[in-house]
Motif scaffolding. Structure first.
Motif, PDB file in Angstrom:
ATOM      1  N   LYS A  79       0.834  -1.203   0.000  1.00  0.00           N
ATOM      2  CA  LYS A  79       0.000   0.000   0.000  1.00  0.00           C
ATOM      3  C   LYS A  79       0.872   1.258   0.000  1.00  0.00           C
ATOM      4  O   LYS A  79       0.565   2.228  -0.637  1.00  0.00           O
ATOM      5  N   LYS A  80       1.976   1.228   0.732  1.00  0.00           N
ATOM      6  CA  LYS A  80       2.874   2.363   0.771  1.00  0.00           C
ATOM      7  C   LYS A  80       3.924   2.217  -0.321  1.00  0.00           C
ATOM      8  O   LYS A  80       4.312   1.128  -0.679  1.00  0.00           O
ATOM      9  N   SER A  81       4.380   3.304  -0.823  1.00  0.00           N
ATOM     10  CA  SER A  81       5.414   3.277  -1.848  1.00  0.00           C
ATOM     11  C   SER A  81       6.726   2.815  -1.218  1.00  0.00           C
ATOM     12  O   SER A  81       7.067   3.190  -0.098  1.00  0.00           O
ATOM     13  N   ILE A  82       7.458   1.991  -1.958  1.00  0.00           N
ATOM     14  CA  ILE A  82       8.752   1.540  -1.433  1.00  0.00           C
ATOM     15  C   ILE A  82       9.888   2.437  -1.914  1.00  0.00           C
ATOM     16  O   ILE A  82      11.037   2.187  -1.626  1.00  0.00           O
ATOM     17  N   ARG A  83       9.535   3.477  -2.634  1.00  0.00           N
ATOM     18  CA  ARG A  83      10.563   4.406  -3.071  1.00  0.00           C
ATOM     19  C   ARG A  83      11.051   5.217  -1.884  1.00  0.00           C
ATOM     20  O   ARG A  83      10.291   5.593  -1.005  1.00  0.00           O
ATOM     21  N   SER A  84      12.313   5.501  -1.899  1.00  0.00           N
ATOM     22  CA  SER A  84      12.897   6.279  -0.818  1.00  0.00           C
ATOM     23  C   SER A  84      13.457   7.569  -1.385  1.00  0.00           C
ATOM     24  O   SER A  84      13.900   7.629  -2.522  1.00  0.00           O
ATOM     25  N   LYS A  85      13.432   8.578  -0.562  1.00  0.00           N
ATOM     26  CA  LYS A  85      13.994   9.863  -0.944  1.00  0.00           C
ATOM     27  C   LYS A  85      15.286  10.035  -0.176  1.00  0.00           C
ATOM     28  O   LYS A  85      15.356   9.726   1.013  1.00  0.00           O
ATOM     29  N   GLY A  86      16.318  10.500  -0.845  1.00  0.00           N
ATOM     30  CA  GLY A  86      17.605  10.675  -0.203  1.00  0.00           C
ATOM     31  C   GLY A  86      18.144  12.071  -0.405  1.00  0.00           C
ATOM     32  O   GLY A  86      17.679  12.826  -1.246  1.00  0.00           O
ATOM     33  N   GLU A  87      19.122  12.395   0.404  1.00  0.00           N
ATOM     34  CA  GLU A  87      19.767  13.698   0.318  1.00  0.00           C
ATOM     35  C   GLU A  87      21.271  13.492   0.366  1.00  0.00           C
ATOM     36  O   GLU A  87      21.775  12.702   1.169  1.00  0.00           O
ATOM     37  N   VAL A  88      21.972  14.192  -0.509  1.00  0.00           N
ATOM     38  CA  VAL A  88      23.433  14.123  -0.512  1.00  0.00           C
ATOM     39  C   VAL A  88      23.941  14.972   0.638  1.00  0.00           C
ATOM     40  O   VAL A  88      23.706  16.171   0.697  1.00  0.00           O
ATOM     41  N   ILE A  89      24.632  14.314   1.570  1.00  0.00           N
ATOM     42  CA  ILE A  89      25.167  15.036   2.733  1.00  0.00           C
ATOM     43  C   ILE A  89      26.534  15.624   2.410  1.00  0.00           C
ATOM     44  O   ILE A  89      26.807  16.779   2.688  1.00  0.00           O
ATOM     45  N   ALA A  90      27.394  14.807   1.810  1.00  0.00           N
ATOM     46  CA  ALA A  90      28.753  15.273   1.536  1.00  0.00           C
ATOM     47  C   ALA A  90      29.306  14.586   0.308  1.00  0.00           C
ATOM     48  O   ALA A  90      28.976  13.438   0.019  1.00  0.00           O
ATOM     49  N   VAL A  91      30.152  15.309  -0.412  1.00  0.00           N
ATOM     50  CA  VAL A  91      30.902  14.759  -1.535  1.00  0.00           C
ATOM     51  C   VAL A  91      32.366  14.992  -1.232  1.00  0.00           C
ATOM     52  O   VAL A  91      32.789  16.125  -1.004  1.00  0.00           O
ATOM     53  N   ASP A  92      33.131  13.915  -1.183  1.00  0.00           N
ATOM     54  CA  ASP A  92      34.543  14.000  -0.818  1.00  0.00           C
ATOM     55  C   ASP A  92      35.395  13.843  -2.071  1.00  0.00           C
ATOM     56  O   ASP A  92      35.509  12.751  -2.624  1.00  0.00           O
ATOM     57  N   ASN A  93      35.981  14.947  -2.509  1.00  0.00           N
ATOM     58  CA  ASN A  93      36.871  14.919  -3.669  1.00  0.00           C
ATOM     59  C   ASN A  93      38.337  15.047  -3.254  1.00  0.00           C
ATOM     60  O   ASN A  93      39.179  15.395  -4.073  1.00  0.00           O
ATOM     61  N   SER A  94      38.643  14.777  -1.987  1.00  0.00           N
ATOM     62  CA  SER A  94      40.016  14.963  -1.515  1.00  0.00           C
ATOM     63  C   SER A  94      40.989  13.982  -2.164  1.00  0.00           C
ATOM     64  O   SER A  94      42.178  14.268  -2.256  1.00  0.00           O
ATOM     65  N   GLU A  95      40.496  12.843  -2.615  1.00  0.00           N
ATOM     66  CA  GLU A  95      41.366  11.862  -3.267  1.00  0.00           C
ATOM     67  C   GLU A  95      41.370  12.008  -4.784  1.00  0.00           C
ATOM     68  O   GLU A  95      41.942  11.183  -5.486  1.00  0.00           O
ATOM     69  N   MET A  96      40.684  13.029  -5.315  1.00  0.00           N
ATOM     70  CA  MET A  96      40.643  13.248  -6.755  1.00  0.00           C
ATOM     71  C   MET A  96      41.816  14.121  -7.179  1.00  0.00           C
ATOM     72  O   MET A  96      42.177  15.074  -6.481  1.00  0.00           O
ATOM     73  N   HIS A  97      42.399  13.786  -8.316  1.00  0.00           N
ATOM     74  CA  HIS A  97      43.544  14.535  -8.835  1.00  0.00           C
ATOM     75  C   HIS A  97      43.291  14.861 -10.293  1.00  0.00           C
ATOM     76  O   HIS A  97      42.916  13.985 -11.071  1.00  0.00           O
ATOM     77  N   GLN A  98      43.502  16.110 -10.653  1.00  0.00           N
ATOM     78  CA  GLN A  98      43.339  16.537 -12.034  1.00  0.00           C
ATOM     79  C   GLN A  98      44.708  16.596 -12.673  1.00  0.00           C
ATOM     80  O   GLN A  98      45.580  17.322 -12.224  1.00  0.00           O
TER      81      GLN A  98
END
Length: 196
Positions: free
Chosen positions: A38-57
């Motif tokens: 009866k209830k939707s099984i879809r969940s809503k989420g929120e991005v708390i943090a994105v860690d790009n400290s290990e990314m190198h350009q």
């Protein structure tokens, strides 16, 4: 005149049968409706943090690990925090300095295999769905199937599907091969590991 009336009656009868069967199939319950929660099984989420400290350009190439932290806002997993990581090919080379070109290409092919499977089914259905109405229109006009593929419109759509399919299937292997040579060639590897 008699021939046209007979053909019209056949087509009208087929149309009535088609509409009737469509209505029956629409109205008949399949049983799937009762099993659905009866209830939707879809969940809503929120991005708390994105860690790009290990990314190198390095030039136009971005390598390393990108971390993402998500919080589930509703649904059965409400309040849970999920962490994910996106490792890129350059990270593989920087962790294993002795990796060969063939190993890097094999790693890229293993990652690309699942992506190609998903893209192939989705886009091939989109390609074929794009011209199915055109084929149906010609079939309704009574064009024989042998002549159908010789028509310029249908041949162009079939050719577009075949060429698009080749491009679709070859994109992951091509990317794996190019990435393997970019990251694992001797001079490229030395530049990459030095960070220049």
């Amino acid at each position: 005149m008699q021939h046209k009336n007979a053909r019209f009656k056949k087509e009208a009868a087929l149309l009535v049968v088609f509409l009737f069967l469509s209505g029956v199939l629409f109205a008949v319950p399949t049983g799937f409706e009762e099993r659905a929660p009866k209830k939707s099984i879809r969940s809503k989420g929120e991005v708390i943090a994105v860690d790009n400290s290990e990314m190198h350009q390095r030039g136009i190439i971005r390598t390393g690990d990108q971390g993402v932290t998500l919080e589930i806002l509703n649904g059965p997993f409400e309040g849970r925090i999920l962490k994910g990581s996106n490792p890129l090919l350059g990270q593989l080379v920087s962790k294993r300095k002795d990796i060969t070109v063939t190993e890097a290409i094999g790693s890229g092919l293993r990652v690309g295999r699942a992506v190609v499977g998903t893209m192939t089914t989705t886009l091939l259905l989109a390609y074929s769905g794009g011209y199915i109405t055109l084929v149906m229109a010609f079939m309704a006009q009574g064009v024989p199937l042998a002549n159908l593929f010789n028509l310029i419109y249908v041949a162009a759509e079939v050719l577009k599907t075949v060429v698009g399919s080749f491009g679709l299937v070859m994109v992951a292997p091509f990317t794996a091969v190019v990435g393997g040579f970019i990251f694992c060639g001797k001079s490229a590897r030395e530049k990459f590991l030095r960070g220049t």
